[in-house]
Design a protein around this motif. Structure first.
Motif, PDB file in Angstrom:
ATOM      1  N   LEU A 122       0.816  -1.215   0.000  1.00 51.11           N
ATOM      2  CA  LEU A 122       0.000   0.000   0.000  1.00 51.11           C
ATOM      3  C   LEU A 122       0.850   1.265   0.000  1.00 51.11           C
ATOM      4  O   LEU A 122       0.316   2.371   0.024  1.00 51.11           O
ATOM      5  CB  LEU A 122      -0.942   0.002   1.205  1.00 51.11           C
ATOM      6  CG  LEU A 122      -2.068  -1.027   1.151  1.00 51.11           C
ATOM      7  CD1 LEU A 122      -2.734  -1.171   2.506  1.00 51.11           C
ATOM      8  CD2 LEU A 122      -3.089  -0.629   0.089  1.00 51.11           C
ATOM      9  N   GLY A 123       2.164   1.100  -0.001  1.00 49.33           N
ATOM     10  CA  GLY A 123       3.062   2.247  -0.061  1.00 49.33           C
ATOM     11  C   GLY A 123       3.688   2.661   1.247  1.00 49.33           C
ATOM     12  O   GLY A 123       4.436   3.638   1.306  1.00 49.33           O
ATOM     13  N   PHE A 124       3.417   1.935   2.324  1.00 45.74           N
ATOM     14  CA  PHE A 124       4.053   2.245   3.608  1.00 45.74           C
ATOM     15  C   PHE A 124       5.538   1.904   3.528  1.00 45.74           C
ATOM     16  O   PHE A 124       5.939   0.989   2.806  1.00 45.74           O
ATOM     17  CB  PHE A 124       3.417   1.430   4.746  1.00 45.74           C
ATOM     18  CG  PHE A 124       2.094   1.956   5.205  1.00 45.74           C
ATOM     19  CD1 PHE A 124       1.998   2.753   6.340  1.00 45.74           C
ATOM     20  CD2 PHE A 124       0.924   1.647   4.516  1.00 45.74           C
ATOM     21  CE1 PHE A 124       0.766   3.228   6.777  1.00 45.74           C
ATOM     22  CE2 PHE A 124      -0.308   2.119   4.938  1.00 45.74           C
ATOM     23  CZ  PHE A 124      -0.388   2.915   6.067  1.00 45.74           C
ATOM     24  N   GLN A 125       6.323   2.643   4.299  1.00 45.58           N
ATOM     25  CA  GLN A 125       7.758   2.387   4.394  1.00 45.58           C
ATOM     26  C   GLN A 125       8.124   2.167   5.857  1.00 45.58           C
ATOM     27  O   GLN A 125       7.554   2.813   6.748  1.00 45.58           O
ATOM     28  CB  GLN A 125       8.555   3.569   3.848  1.00 45.58           C
ATOM     29  CG  GLN A 125       8.318   3.827   2.380  1.00 45.58           C
ATOM     30  CD  GLN A 125       9.094   5.030   1.892  1.00 45.58           C
ATOM     31  OE1 GLN A 125       9.371   5.964   2.638  1.00 45.58           O
ATOM     32  NE2 GLN A 125       9.451   5.008   0.620  1.00 45.58           N
ATOM     33  N   LYS A 126       9.090   1.291   6.075  1.00 47.13           N
ATOM     34  CA  LYS A 126       9.612   1.079   7.418  1.00 47.13           C
ATOM     35  C   LYS A 126      10.477   2.284   7.767  1.00 47.13           C
ATOM     36  O   LYS A 126      11.377   2.642   7.014  1.00 47.13           O
ATOM     37  CB  LYS A 126      10.466  -0.188   7.479  1.00 47.13           C
ATOM     38  CG  LYS A 126       9.719  -1.446   7.108  1.00 47.13           C
ATOM     39  CD  LYS A 126      10.674  -2.633   7.067  1.00 47.13           C
ATOM     40  CE  LYS A 126      10.042  -3.805   6.367  1.00 47.13           C
ATOM     41  NZ  LYS A 126      10.991  -4.917   6.190  1.00 47.13           N
ATOM     42  N   ILE A 127      10.189   2.917   8.911  1.00 46.06           N
ATOM     43  CA  ILE A 127      10.985   4.089   9.295  1.00 46.06           C
ATOM     44  C   ILE A 127      11.703   3.917  10.628  1.00 46.06           C
ATOM     45  O   ILE A 127      12.605   4.692  10.941  1.00 46.06           O
ATOM     46  CB  ILE A 127      10.131   5.373   9.329  1.00 46.06           C
ATOM     47  CG1 ILE A 127       9.003   5.272  10.352  1.00 46.06           C
ATOM     48  CG2 ILE A 127       9.608   5.710   7.932  1.00 46.06           C
ATOM     49  CD1 ILE A 127       8.323   6.601  10.662  1.00 46.06           C
ATOM     50  N   HIS A 128      11.305   2.911  11.408  1.00 47.82           N
ATOM     51  CA  HIS A 128      11.923   2.749  12.718  1.00 47.82           C
ATOM     52  C   HIS A 128      11.578   1.366  13.253  1.00 47.82           C
ATOM     53  O   HIS A 128      10.642   0.717  12.779  1.00 47.82           O
ATOM     54  CB  HIS A 128      11.396   3.829  13.677  1.00 47.82           C
ATOM     55  CG  HIS A 128      12.098   3.894  14.986  1.00 47.82           C
ATOM     56  ND1 HIS A 128      13.426   4.213  15.122  1.00 47.82           N
ATOM     57  CD2 HIS A 128      11.636   3.682  16.242  1.00 47.82           C
ATOM     58  CE1 HIS A 128      13.756   4.191  16.406  1.00 47.82           C
ATOM     59  NE2 HIS A 128      12.701   3.871  17.102  1.00 47.82           N
ATOM     60  N   GLU A 129      12.330   0.950  14.237  1.00 39.90           N
ATOM     61  CA  GLU A 129      12.050  -0.311  14.916  1.00 39.90           C
ATOM     62  C   GLU A 129      12.045  -0.048  16.416  1.00 39.90           C
ATOM     63  O   GLU A 129      12.929   0.641  16.934  1.00 39.90           O
ATOM     64  CB  GLU A 129      13.123  -1.337  14.562  1.00 39.90           C
ATOM     65  CG  GLU A 129      12.778  -2.734  14.957  1.00 39.90           C
ATOM     66  CD  GLU A 129      13.722  -3.763  14.354  1.00 39.90           C
ATOM     67  OE1 GLU A 129      14.147  -4.657  15.117  1.00 39.90           O
ATOM     68  OE2 GLU A 129      14.025  -3.666  13.156  1.00 39.90           O
ATOM     69  N   ARG A 130      11.031  -0.562  17.106  1.00 44.74           N
ATOM     70  CA  ARG A 130      10.951  -0.429  18.559  1.00 44.74           C
ATOM     71  C   ARG A 130      11.209  -1.792  19.184  1.00 44.74           C
ATOM     72  O   ARG A 130      10.354  -2.677  19.125  1.00 44.74           O
ATOM     73  CB  ARG A 130       9.579   0.070  18.989  1.00 44.74           C
ATOM     74  CG  ARG A 130       9.354   1.517  18.697  1.00 44.74           C
ATOM     75  CD  ARG A 130       8.103   2.027  19.387  1.00 44.74           C
ATOM     76  NE  ARG A 130       7.951   3.438  19.100  1.00 44.74           N
ATOM     77  CZ  ARG A 130       6.795   4.034  18.857  1.00 44.74           C
ATOM     78  NH1 ARG A 130       5.676   3.334  18.878  1.00 44.74           N
ATOM     79  NH2 ARG A 130       6.746   5.314  18.608  1.00 44.74           N
TER      80      ARG A 130
END
Length: 154
Positions: A122-130
């Motif tokens: 859907l166009g989401f991008q990974k920007i961080h990991e918790r």
């Protein structure tokens, strides 16, 4: 019968909560949280998919500009893989645009490749990991879908 998408009501909460606890046994929201979420009509939008008086899926969005956050989404295991999750995500994206959000944000379990694949498609991008975000110690991926640029004030 074809599933019907509609706004979640208080009457749906017991069935939604049952699906929530079945889908997220270690991270399920308490029943009262659904009541509290539905009461915040200025910033919250919740939907259900229903067929033959059975809740097949649900989703919720919180919009506090400039962000819209996917609060929750779940599809009954019997109906996964039929596009209901994608449809609910699209409804939330459309509502975020309507509410003039710049970004749609979400957290997803790092060990959930099906959901991650949907969000990426859907166009989401990974920007961080918790690290250890979930109660069982599983990491969360933070993902973002940019709807418009910061400079775009339209």
């Amino acid at each position: 019968m074809k599933p019907v998408l509609r706004t979640m009501t208080a009457a749906d909460i017991p069935a939604v909560h049952a699906l929530e606890t079945a889908t997220f046994p270690t991270d399920a929201w308490p029943l009262e949280l659904f009541d509290a979420e539905l009461a915040q009509t200025e910033t919250r939008d919740y939907w259900v998919y229903e067929a033959e008086k059975r809740i097949l899926g649900y989703a919720g969005l919180c919009t506090v500009l400039p962000f819209a956050d996917v609060q929750t989404i779940a599809i009954h295991p019997d109906t996964q893989g039929h596009g209901l999750g994608r449809a609910l995500m699209q409804v939330m994206i459309d509502k975020a645009r309507e509410r003039r959000a710049r970004d749609v944000m979400l957290e997803v379990r790092k060990d959930n490749p099906v959901a991650i694949g949907l969000y990426l498609s859907l166009g989401f991008q990974k920007i961080h990991e918790r690290p250890k975000y979930y109660r069982d110690g599983t990491d969360a991926l933070i993902m973002r879908l940019r709807l418009r640029d910061e400079e775009d004030n339209q």
